[in-house]
Structure formats: structure tokens, C-alpha cells
Motif scaffolding. Structure first.
Motif, PDB file in Angstrom:
ATOM      1  N   ALA A   6      42.122   9.067 -37.871  1.00 25.11           N
ATOM      2  CA  ALA A   6      41.575   9.456 -39.231  1.00 25.11           C
ATOM      3  C   ALA A   6      40.510   8.494 -39.774  1.00 25.11           C
ATOM      4  CB  ALA A   6      42.690   9.856 -40.017  1.00 25.11           C
ATOM      5  N   ILE A   7      40.905   7.227 -39.723  1.00 27.78           N
ATOM      6  CA  ILE A   7      40.278   5.902 -40.085  1.00 27.78           C
ATOM      7  C   ILE A   7      38.781   6.031 -39.434  1.00 27.78           C
ATOM      8  CG2 ILE A   7      39.967   3.423 -40.594  1.00 27.78           C
ATOM      9  CD1 ILE A   7      43.253   3.605 -40.778  1.00 27.78           C
ATOM     10  N   HIS A   8      38.845   6.018 -38.344  1.00 32.43           N
ATOM     11  CA  HIS A   8      37.715   6.241 -37.556  1.00 32.43           C
ATOM     12  C   HIS A   8      36.828   7.383 -37.720  1.00 32.43           C
ATOM     13  CE1 HIS A   8      35.321   7.155 -33.657  1.00 32.43           C
ATOM     14  NE2 HIS A   8      35.068   5.953 -33.910  1.00 32.43           N
ATOM     15  N   SER A   9      37.395   8.638 -37.880  1.00 25.90           N
ATOM     16  CA  SER A   9      36.608   9.494 -38.046  1.00 25.90           C
ATOM     17  C   SER A   9      36.020   9.473 -39.593  1.00 25.90           C
ATOM     18  CB  SER A   9      37.524  10.784 -38.301  1.00 25.90           C
ATOM     19  OG  SER A   9      36.812  11.947 -38.674  1.00 25.90           O
ATOM     20  N   LEU A  10      36.856   8.792 -40.495  1.00 22.42           N
ATOM     21  CA  LEU A  10      36.128   8.663 -42.213  1.00 22.42           C
ATOM     22  C   LEU A  10      35.025   7.781 -42.086  1.00 22.42           C
ATOM     23  CD1 LEU A  10      36.422   9.475 -45.150  1.00 22.42           C
ATOM     24  CD2 LEU A  10      38.151   7.525 -45.084  1.00 22.42           C
ATOM     25  N   LEU A  11      35.241   6.565 -41.395  1.00 27.31           N
ATOM     26  CA  LEU A  11      34.388   5.448 -41.602  1.00 27.31           C
ATOM     27  C   LEU A  11      33.467   5.270 -40.654  1.00 27.31           C
ATOM     28  CD1 LEU A  11      36.867   2.572 -42.326  1.00 27.31           C
ATOM     29  CD2 LEU A  11      35.663   3.842 -44.079  1.00 27.31           C
ATOM     30  N   SER A  12      33.441   6.178 -39.463  1.00 31.38           N
ATOM     31  CA  SER A  12      32.414   5.821 -38.471  1.00 31.38           C
ATOM     32  C   SER A  12      31.559   7.250 -38.319  1.00 31.38           C
ATOM     33  CB  SER A  12      32.950   5.378 -36.948  1.00 31.38           C
ATOM     34  OG  SER A  12      32.236   5.464 -35.990  1.00 31.38           O
ATOM     35  N   ILE A  13      32.265   8.241 -38.109  1.00 30.03           N
ATOM     36  CA  ILE A  13      31.561   9.585 -37.946  1.00 30.03           C
ATOM     37  C   ILE A  13      31.109  10.071 -39.390  1.00 30.03           C
ATOM     38  CG2 ILE A  13      31.773  11.968 -36.923  1.00 30.03           C
ATOM     39  CD1 ILE A  13      33.814  10.578 -35.160  1.00 30.03           C
ATOM     40  N   LYS A  14      32.002  10.156 -40.222  1.00 28.57           N
ATOM     41  CA  LYS A  14      31.431  10.706 -41.447  1.00 28.57           C
ATOM     42  C   LYS A  14      30.723  10.107 -42.529  1.00 28.57           C
ATOM     43  CE  LYS A  14      35.416  14.243 -41.513  1.00 28.57           C
ATOM     44  NZ  LYS A  14      36.774  14.575 -42.201  1.00 28.57           N
ATOM     45  N   SER A  15      30.925   8.923 -42.648  1.00 26.32           N
ATOM     46  CA  SER A  15      30.212   8.040 -43.616  1.00 26.32           C
ATOM     47  C   SER A  15      29.403   6.814 -43.069  1.00 26.32           C
ATOM     48  CB  SER A  15      31.215   7.328 -44.701  1.00 26.32           C
ATOM     49  OG  SER A  15      32.045   6.545 -43.888  1.00 26.32           O
ATOM     50  N   GLU A  16      29.859   6.536 -41.710  1.00 29.38           N
ATOM     51  CA  GLU A  16      28.623   5.584 -41.220  1.00 29.38           C
ATOM     52  C   GLU A  16      28.972   4.226 -41.826  1.00 29.38           C
ATOM     53  OE1 GLU A  16      25.204   6.281 -39.886  1.00 29.38           O
ATOM     54  OE2 GLU A  16      25.728   8.311 -38.595  1.00 29.38           O
ATOM     55  N   ASN A  17      30.430   3.877 -42.379  1.00 30.41           N
ATOM     56  CA  ASN A  17      30.664   2.616 -43.191  1.00 30.41           C
ATOM     57  C   ASN A  17      30.941   1.635 -42.205  1.00 30.41           C
ATOM     58  OD1 ASN A  17      31.090   0.546 -44.732  1.00 30.41           O
ATOM     59  ND2 ASN A  17      32.092   1.883 -46.413  1.00 30.41           N
ATOM     60  N   HIS A  18      30.196   1.277 -41.294  1.00 30.86           N
ATOM     61  CA  HIS A  18      30.657   0.420 -40.337  1.00 30.86           C
ATOM     62  C   HIS A  18      31.295  -0.746 -40.498  1.00 30.86           C
ATOM     63  CE1 HIS A  18      27.791   2.922 -37.654  1.00 30.86           C
ATOM     64  NE2 HIS A  18      28.827   3.342 -37.568  1.00 30.86           N
ATOM     65  N   LEU A  19      30.688  -1.418 -41.543  1.00 30.48           N
ATOM     66  CA  LEU A  19      31.135  -2.590 -42.240  1.00 30.48           C
ATOM     67  C   LEU A  19      32.634  -2.695 -42.760  1.00 30.48           C
ATOM     68  CD1 LEU A  19      28.340  -4.274 -44.013  1.00 30.48           C
ATOM     69  CD2 LEU A  19      29.221  -5.124 -41.725  1.00 30.48           C
ATOM     70  N   LYS A  20      32.990  -1.502 -43.340  1.00 29.01           N
ATOM     71  CA  LYS A  20      34.244  -1.151 -43.893  1.00 29.01           C
ATOM     72  C   LYS A  20      35.091  -1.207 -42.512  1.00 29.01           C
ATOM     73  CE  LYS A  20      37.429  -0.456 -46.844  1.00 29.01           C
ATOM     74  NZ  LYS A  20      37.983  -1.431 -47.604  1.00 29.01           N
ATOM     75  N   LEU A  21      34.562  -0.404 -41.522  1.00 23.09           N
ATOM     76  CA  LEU A  21      35.400  -0.300 -40.394  1.00 23.09           C
ATOM     77  C   LEU A  21      35.718  -1.371 -39.664  1.00 23.09           C
ATOM     78  CD1 LEU A  21      36.467   2.053 -38.624  1.00 23.09           C
ATOM     79  CD2 LEU A  21      34.081   1.878 -37.104  1.00 23.09           C
ATOM     80  N   LEU A  22      34.881  -2.626 -39.391  1.00 28.98           N
ATOM     81  CA  LEU A  22      35.190  -3.785 -39.017  1.00 28.98           C
ATOM     82  C   LEU A  22      36.222  -4.435 -39.803  1.00 28.98           C
ATOM     83  CD1 LEU A  22      31.657  -5.266 -37.814  1.00 28.98           C
ATOM     84  CD2 LEU A  22      33.572  -4.121 -36.487  1.00 28.98           C
ATOM     85  N   ASN A  23      36.042  -4.412 -41.000  1.00 30.48           N
ATOM     86  CA  ASN A  23      36.995  -5.209 -41.827  1.00 30.48           C
ATOM     87  C   ASN A  23      38.338  -4.548 -41.769  1.00 30.48           C
ATOM     88  OD1 ASN A  23      35.280  -6.814 -43.194  1.00 30.48           O
ATOM     89  ND2 ASN A  23      34.601  -5.318 -44.735  1.00 30.48           N
ATOM     90  N   THR A  24      38.547  -3.224 -41.761  1.00 31.42           N
ATOM     91  CA  THR A  24      39.840  -2.627 -41.317  1.00 31.42           C
ATOM     92  C   THR A  24      40.252  -2.984 -40.143  1.00 31.42           C
ATOM     93  OG1 THR A  24      38.896  -0.636 -42.588  1.00 31.42           O
ATOM     94  CG2 THR A  24      40.965  -0.317 -41.414  1.00 31.42           C
ATOM     95  N   LEU A  25      39.597  -3.041 -38.837  1.00 29.99           N
ATOM     96  CA  LEU A  25      40.056  -3.378 -37.815  1.00 29.99           C
ATOM     97  C   LEU A  25      40.505  -4.832 -37.770  1.00 29.99           C
ATOM     98  CD1 LEU A  25      40.108  -3.092 -34.360  1.00 29.99           C
ATOM     99  CD2 LEU A  25      37.609  -3.951 -34.409  1.00 29.99           C
ATOM    100  N   GLU A  26      39.916  -5.719 -38.343  1.00 41.56           N
ATOM    101  CA  GLU A  26      40.334  -7.254 -38.401  1.00 41.56           C
ATOM    102  C   GLU A  26      41.416  -7.307 -39.064  1.00 41.56           C
ATOM    103  OE1 GLU A  26      37.642 -11.431 -39.208  1.00 41.56           O
ATOM    104  OE2 GLU A  26      36.879  -9.416 -40.257  1.00 41.56           O
ATOM    105  N   ILE A  27      41.782  -6.692 -40.173  1.00 46.42           N
ATOM    106  CA  ILE A  27      43.068  -6.828 -40.865  1.00 46.42           C
ATOM    107  C   ILE A  27      44.070  -6.029 -39.929  1.00 46.42           C
ATOM    108  CG2 ILE A  27      44.447  -5.567 -42.757  1.00 46.42           C
ATOM    109  CD1 ILE A  27      41.660  -5.560 -44.310  1.00 46.42           C
ATOM    110  N   LEU A  28      43.799  -4.983 -39.313  1.00 47.64           N
ATOM    111  CA  LEU A  28      44.867  -4.384 -38.365  1.00 47.64           C
ATOM    112  C   LEU A  28      45.469  -5.367 -37.212  1.00 47.64           C
ATOM    113  CD1 LEU A  28      43.600  -0.637 -38.292  1.00 47.64           C
ATOM    114  CD2 LEU A  28      45.887  -1.629 -39.324  1.00 47.64           C
TER     115      LEU A  28
END
Length: 383
Positions: A6-28
Motif C-alpha cells: 500500500a505504501i508503494h502504491s501510494l508513494l510510487s504509483i499514485k503520487s510519484e513522491n519518490h523522495l518520500k518513498l526513499l525516506n520511508t525505505l531508509e527508516i524501514l
């Protein structure tokens, strides 16, 4: 996994907020209590969906030195390299992929590993880094890798052709010939190649003929081609030249260029160099033939039989090289201008025993190859 998807779908596919996606990945990744398998799948989803080169490059630092993400790291490097190649920036592509050490990656499958290694070799060749090509090629062991049919059909031809480019650059004729021979169909039915490349057979014969004479190396391979390669019958001029070269008959064309049969690499871009080398090998062949029938001969008479002019060719230098290389056994009498052929003092002695031993070992190894193939075939059948 549902949350990560769901996080991937929200940040990558729907909003293309890739920087937020990377920050989330780094935290995880920093949360050691998370399931590693789920994180690995999440990283795979990001790599597949993101095409922004800057974002992908930033992911390198996040994934680096994470053992459980090493497979994703390889896929990431491969994707970044492809992006640089498409942009035409080969140097950056090489800088990225050359740092990838596949020997320490245990989870990578052979298909991806070979794909990356072949890509590394291609980039090295395009950038003229031929020594690096050889280093990367050593990581592929043909006998172990190309025994799998799918890998053989997909990568074998590319692998050998890249090596031929390297050997052609350094004019290593014997290595070009032996590498090309690996691409030709053999006498064993199980070794049949899917297609017959006429230029490859021509190049193979040409390069083996112009390489340094050795009964256990190029001459042995040429005899094997003569006896076992049926495709030679489709090239009558090449077959005729090979038959004559392996016989005890003199080759005396009025013009050496009459014997030239051009291939993809031989007598092409380096035409004059290859013609000069062929001319030398024809002279050496004729001298070996003459040594069979003569005990001694005047150098002027030898020049006539060889169809050469003393002003054009340094015959004495060629003879000295042949004597030192044990192609012929002879002595040059300079005052009389004579060449005296002498009997081989080692004939029937230790050299002959070594030759028999070498032939027996070669026969044994060929039998072992057949046995290995039959055992593998049995194992596959029972599996």
C-alpha cells in the motif's frame, strides 16, 4: 506485506513522491525487527516501478552492504547501467557496474549473473579496456556454465565473440582460432550447434593457419577440423587450401592473394598484416615439405622452389627461426650457401615418448568428457 504494498502504491504509483518513498525505505531498513523477506520484496517493487535515474542512484547508498538485499542491489546496479547505456554515457555505466563484485553475492541466479558479466565485458570492449575484459571473462567458466542448455543458447556466442574482439586487438591468432572453434559444430552429435556461421569457420581456419606452428596446438586443431567438420564441404576453396596446407605438397601461387579467403575478422580490416603473415606461413610450410625430400640444398635453389626473391624476403632469418623453433632440423653453411638437413637426434627418444604420452593424455581427457556427458544425461533422465 500488505502495508508495504500500500505504501508503494501510494508513494510510487499514485503520487510519484519518490523522495518520500526513499525516506520511508531508509527508516524501514533501520528497524531490525521488520521481516527481511518483506523488506526485500518491497525494495524489488521500488526498483521495478521507479525509472528516475537520480532516485535509483540514491538507492545505492541505502542498499549498500545489506547482505539480505544483495540480490536487489545487483538488480538496481543493472538497471542504472542500462539507463546510462541508453543515454550513451558508457563511461558512467562502466564506473557503476565495474564496482559490482558478483563473487560475494550468493543469492544471485546464474541468468542474472551472466547477464551482468557479459554487460561488463561489452562496456570494457567499447571503452578499449581489454585487460578488464579478460578479468571479467575469468569469472565465467565455460565448461561449468554452458553445460546448461538455456544458458548456453543465451550467452555462449556473446561470451566468445567478446573475447575474440580482445584477441583480435592484440593479434593473438591462435587464441582467436581456438575461441572460434568453440562456436563450430563438433563430431559429437550432442555438440551440434543450432546454426552454422560460414564466416566463423573461415576465420577459424585462417587464424589457425597464420598462428605459430605447433604440432600439438594449431596443427592438431586444423587436422581435427579437416577430419570432423562436415561444413568445410560447403566451402570448397577453403577446404582445398586446408588440405594442401596439411599435406606434404608445395604451395607456390604466383600471387599469395590468390589464397586469401576473407572472413569477418581475417583478411578484413588488417588485410595487409594478415597477408604478410600468411605468406610467412606458406614459406615455412614449403620449407618443411622440402626438408622431407632433400638432404641438402643450395639457398639459391631453395629460393626458386619457394618462389621468393632474396631481396624481398630474409630467407636466412626464417630458417633460423624454424631451426630454433624445432620446425626443421638443419644447419646453414654460409660460405657454401648451403642448407644441410640433419636427422632429428631425438627421434625415437625422449621427445617421441613425450609426444606419445601427450597423445594418450589427450585421448583420456576426450573419453572423460564423453563419460561426463553420459553421466549428466543419465542424471537429468532420472530427475
Amino acid at each position: 506485506m500488505q502495508v508495504l504494498t500500500a505504501i508503494h502504491s501510494l508513494l510510487s504509483i499514485k503520487s510519484e513522491n519518490h523522495l518520500k518513498l526513499l525516506n520511508t525505505l531508509e527508516i524501514l531498513i533501520k528497524k531490525h525487527g521488520q521481516f527481511k523477506e518483506n523488506i526485500s520484496t518491497f525494495v524489488g517493487l521500488i526498483i521495478d516501478s521507479v525509472n528516475n535515474l537520480d532516485i535509483l542512484t540514491k538507492m545505492i547508498l541505502i542498499l549498500d552492504n545489506k547482505i539480505y538485499l544483495e540480490l536487489n542491489y545487483c538488480k538496481l546496479i543493472n538497471k542504472i547501467t542500462e539507463a546510462y547505456i541508453e543515454k550513451g554515457d558508457l563511461q558512467k555505466a562502466y564506473d557503476v557496474i565495474s564496482k559490482l563484485d558478483l563473487e560475494n553475492v550468493n543469492t544471485i541466479d546464474l541468468d542474472l549473473k551472466l547477464s551482468i558479466l557479459i554487460k561488463q565485458m561489452k562496456l570494457c570492449n567499447k571503452l578499449g579496456k581489454y585487460e578488464d575484459t579478460i578479468i571479467f571473462s575469468k569469472k565465467i567458466i565455460p565448461k561449468q556454465i554452458f553445460k546448461f542448455k538455456d544458458l548456453k543458447s543465451k550467452f555462449e556466442r556473446q561470451y566468445y565473440l567478446l573475447l575474440i574482439e580482445v584477441y583480435n586487438e592484440s593479434d593473438d591468432y591462435y587464441l582467436i582460432g581456438t575461441t572460434l572453434k568453440n562456436l563450430l559444430p563438433g563430431k559429437d552429435e550432442s555438440d551440434k550447434k543450432e546454426s552454422f556461421e560460414e564466416s566463423e569457420l573461415i576465420d577459424c581456419v585462417n587464424f589457425l593457419m597464420i598462428s605459430n606452428y605447433d604440432t600439438h596446438l594449431n596443427m592438431h586443431l586444423l587436422k581435427d577440423l579437416q577430419q570432423n567438420n562436415k561444413d568445410l564441404n560447403k566451402l570448397p576453396n577453403l577446404k582445398k587450401l586446408l588440405d594442401t596446407y596439411l599435406s606434404n605438397d608445395l604451395i607456390t601461387p604466383t600471387d599469395i592473394k590468390e589464397l586469401v579467403i576473407s572472413g569477418n575478422y581475417s583478411f578484413n580490416k588488417k588485410f595487409d598484416t594478415h597477408v604478410k603473415q600468411l605468406n610467412l606461413k606458406i614459406i615455412e610450410h614449403n620449407i618443411r615439405c622440402i626438408s622431407i625430400y632433400y638432404d641438402n640444398i643450395h639457398l639459391d635453389r631453395l629460393s626458386v622452389l619457394l618462389n621468393i626473391k632474396a631481396s624481398d624476403v630474409n630467407l636466412e632469418s626464417i630458417l633460423m627461426d624454424m631451426i630454433n623453433g624445432a620446425q626443421i632440423f638443419a644447419k646453414i653453411n654460409r660460405p657454401l650457401g648451403m642448407l644441410n638437413f640433419v636427422a632429428n637426434s631425438n627421434e625415437g627418444g625422449s621427445d617421441n615418448l613425450l609426444e606419445q604420452w601427450s597423445d594418450n593424455v589427450e585421448l583420456l581427457l576426450s573419453q572423460l568428457d564423453v563419460i561426463d556427458h553420459l553421466i549428466t544425461k543419465e542424471q537429468i533422465t532420472y530427475n
